[in-house]
Design a protein around this motif. Sequence first.
Motif, short mmCIF file in Angstrom:
data_model
loop_
_atom_site.label_atom_id
_atom_site.label_comp_id
_atom_site.label_asym_id
_atom_site.label_seq_id
_atom_site.Cartn_x
_atom_site.Cartn_y
_atom_site.Cartn_z
N GLY A 56 0.65 -1.08 0.10
CA GLY A 56 -0.04 0.01 0.05
C GLY A 56 1.13 0.74 -0.15
O GLY A 56 1.09 1.85 1.02
N VAL A 57 0.84 2.00 -0.92
CA VAL A 57 1.78 2.67 -1.56
C VAL A 57 1.28 4.64 -1.82
O VAL A 57 1.04 4.65 -2.87
CB VAL A 57 3.30 3.04 -1.81
N GLY A 58 -0.12 4.69 -1.56
CA GLY A 58 -1.33 5.89 -1.42
C GLY A 58 -0.65 6.81 -0.67
O GLY A 58 0.74 7.14 -0.48
N GLY A 67 1.05 5.88 2.70
CA GLY A 67 2.26 5.05 2.11
C GLY A 67 3.33 5.51 1.57
O GLY A 67 4.84 5.55 1.70
N GLU A 68 2.90 7.05 0.34
CA GLU A 68 4.33 7.45 0.51
C GLU A 68 4.92 8.71 1.15
O GLU A 68 5.59 8.44 1.46
CB GLU A 68 3.66 8.44 -0.80
N LYS A 69 4.23 9.14 2.32
CA LYS A 69 4.48 9.79 3.05
C LYS A 69 5.26 8.85 4.47
O LYS A 69 6.23 9.62 4.68
CB LYS A 69 3.14 10.24 4.10
N PHE A 70 4.68 7.73 4.33
CA PHE A 70 6.01 6.64 5.57
C PHE A 70 6.86 6.27 4.84
O PHE A 70 8.00 7.06 4.90
CB PHE A 70 5.14 5.53 5.50
N ILE A 71 7.19 6.77 3.22
CA ILE A 71 7.97 6.28 3.14
C ILE A 71 9.47 7.03 2.81
O ILE A 71 10.59 6.92 3.42
CB ILE A 71 8.31 5.44 1.64
N GLU A 72 8.50 8.78 2.26
CA GLU A 72 9.47 10.13 2.99
C GLU A 72 10.02 9.75 4.10
O GLU A 72 10.93 10.47 4.40
CB GLU A 72 8.40 10.75 2.36
N SER A 84 4.43 -2.66 -2.74
CA SER A 84 3.31 -3.29 -3.82
C SER A 84 2.07 -1.96 -3.16
O SER A 84 1.91 -1.50 -2.65
CB SER A 84 3.11 -4.37 -3.05
N ASN A 85 1.40 -1.97 -4.59
CA ASN A 85 0.44 -1.23 -4.74
C ASN A 85 -0.13 -1.94 -5.29
O ASN A 85 0.03 -3.58 -5.26
CB ASN A 85 0.34 0.34 -5.19
N SER A 86 -1.54 -1.74 -6.12
CA SER A 86 -2.69 -2.36 -6.58
C SER A 86 -2.75 -3.24 -6.92
O SER A 86 -2.78 -4.55 -8.23
CB SER A 86 -4.71 -1.62 -6.82
N ARG A 87 -1.28 -3.07 -8.64
CA ARG A 87 -0.21 -3.14 -9.62
C ARG A 87 0.54 -3.48 -9.68
O ARG A 87 0.69 -4.70 -10.31
CB ARG A 87 -0.86 -2.06 -10.77
#
Length: 815
Positions: free
Chosen positions: A472-474, A477-482, A505-508
């Motif tokens: 999940g990198v919506g 998720g993007e903020k978490f990685i940042e 992983s995302n949905s695709r």
Amino acid sequence: MKVLKFGGTSVANAQNIKLVLEIVEQKSKEDKLIVAVSAFSGVTDLLISAASKAASKDDSYRDVVLQIEKKHLEAIKELVPANEQTALLHYCKKNISYLETLLDGCYLLGELTARTSDMIVSFGELLSSYIIAEAMKQKVANSSFKDSRELIKTDTNFGKAEVYFELTNKNIQNYFSEDSTQVTVIPGFIASSSNKNTTTLGRGGSDYTAAILAAALNVTELEIWTDVNGMFTANPKIVKQAQPIEKITYEEAMELSHFGAKVLYPPTIQPVLSKNIPIWIKNTFEPEAFGTYISSESNPNGNPIKGISHIDKISLITLEGSGMVGVAGVSKRLFEVLSNHSINVIFITQASSEHSICIGILNADADLAKTAIDKIFELENSQQKINPCVVEKDLCIVALVGEQMKNHQGISGKMFSTLGKNNVNIRAIAQGASERNISVVINENDVKKALNTLHERFFEEQTKQLNLFVMGVGNVGEKFIEQIHQQKKFLKENLKINLRVIALSNSRKMVFDEEGISLKDWKTDLDNGEKTSKADFIEKTKALNLRNSIFVDITANTEVSKTYEHYLRKNIAVVTCNKIACSSEYDNYLNLKRLSRKYNAPFLFETNVGAGLPIIDTLKHLIASGDRIHKIQAVLSGSLNFIFNNFSETYTFHDVVKEAGVQGFTEPDPKIDLSGVDVARKILILIRESGYQMEMEDIENISFLPKECMETKTNEDFFKSLIKHSSHFENLLKEAKEKDCRLKFVAKFDNGKASVGLQFIPKESPFYNLEGKDNIVEFFTDRYVDQPLIIKGAGAGAAVTASGIFADVIRIGNV
């Protein structure tokens, strides 16, 4: 005088051999040298292959001979000037011709004897040493070649001959007492019997040759030149953080080499130990690096653990039965039958009750060992006094080695607890009386995790590596990685936590990188990844079997929430902001908690309630300290609070719900928030964490949405319905103003009953002034009776939710 040995990639090709020649040239200016060399890299394997093919009537052995010849001729052309190649080329072709004759004989007879095998594999060292000796003359004029078969004498145990040291030492001393050359090149690995048959000294025999020469001549130093900077604290191919060991004792080196440290062949140490001749392991490709110095000197003030090593492809054989107790000679019979079948015992442990004996041997010997043992104890088996032996294959021995371990308490405890925390099951344990070695037998699949975990514990300044598998990198998720990217250096320096993102992983798409995904380019890596599969994501995560693995679920997906059990059972921690699992059936909630405890895999979900607010953590501390929760009142939806705080006569309900979605305050399906389902899940989780049993259907959900809005199937239809029923929402706002109240969606738990719904909050309530997207929770407990414990703060938003997930990850790092 010094003895130098070069092998492996040091003599892989002409380019590397030139480095060897330079090293020898420099050292020859200070000392008289004997240089023992191995076969060119890969040649011994080619010789073995050719012999096997010939004996099995496969005439492609001739192609292998051509490969061998080509390899040596190319080396000659690069190492020796053209005008001096004639004699050397003649020597090479003569030996290749002899090799072909031997192989032709194997082909005709269809067999390969041990004696012939030794003769065939000897050509590797004979050719390499002669070529290097001739090339050496270009660097050191006063240099020569000496065939080691004329010096080292052995029995006729072909393949691993025993050295006759008295005769060998005399030959070596006599020859070198009269030899005046500055550098003598000698082939390693090979020797000869009394009737002049060629013999070999077994695996790593070139090291052994060098040690035999060093001991016989009582030289000042034995140098083993290889392609690494000495012996390492662990296998650097498995443990990336492994470090070279600068100084180590003979005994420690023997233990490490016995347990798989392939830099040094175990018998090498024996000849030089009694003479107290130091061994220096050096790197041909980094000659200035210190390497590893092996001597009798120990350091009582250093790390008591010198290294961690292992032997793979091990089988455990267990012999047990009541007929063993108090019966003399059982052990003798067991080890005698193994000895008679030339089966080497690597590991031994025995129960104090004498009821069982457990031994470790190579997998390749396991079936033969079982047959032999069961036969020797056939009578006891038939009388049911001793059970047929049990064989467990595909295991591995891991050993901690250190001379000073005996002077430090608690090392074995640290070893076992470290492995236990990572769910590495120990099948057997052995520790010698010298306490120089603690060995454990584990599953072969766990060896990488075990070595890295132990190395981290004993060598890496307590730095703990956490390996994250993020789904999940919506927005969140993007903020978490940042945040990980931003704080990575701080965490390593200040908290001794090394965070690595192994999978995304995302949905695709999904992407895995065992060495850690670059957080600078993670979006590109993910776009180029493979098609997402939840099942494959689980299997890849489990297959990597990394220490301190954490599955991070940043989705709101039901199917993802059903996978937690698979991770926990494999000692993979789960951190999630997905509320579905903890608000599912009570039995499933309890099962996940139970698995977390059983497999020592943390299951953390702080962000299920209040995003980054420490609500669940505070609740856990209350319960752990003996407090009891009686009543909970809370505004638990940051999105709903944002919506009702911004809903006004000039800002329609439809518009404010849209804005909440844009800012990431609502779930992807806003109806989950507005229907009260999300709040119901949150209060249910708090109720369960308070120690009460309750199901979702036990919570009364008083909806403020019109029925038509609730029945829509898509977001588009939902937003259309909000416009259609705008008057309904305007009436709610009007009624609140008339009562001088504010609209808040409140969750309650009191006397075993729970409800969620929209309420008109008067000015005197602490909920009245709750602004923006804030949450508030009131806990009424045994200790907080009249004035509740209140937690208040931002309860929605990508950044705060990500920070809550991050905090859970850090909690695991601090365990």
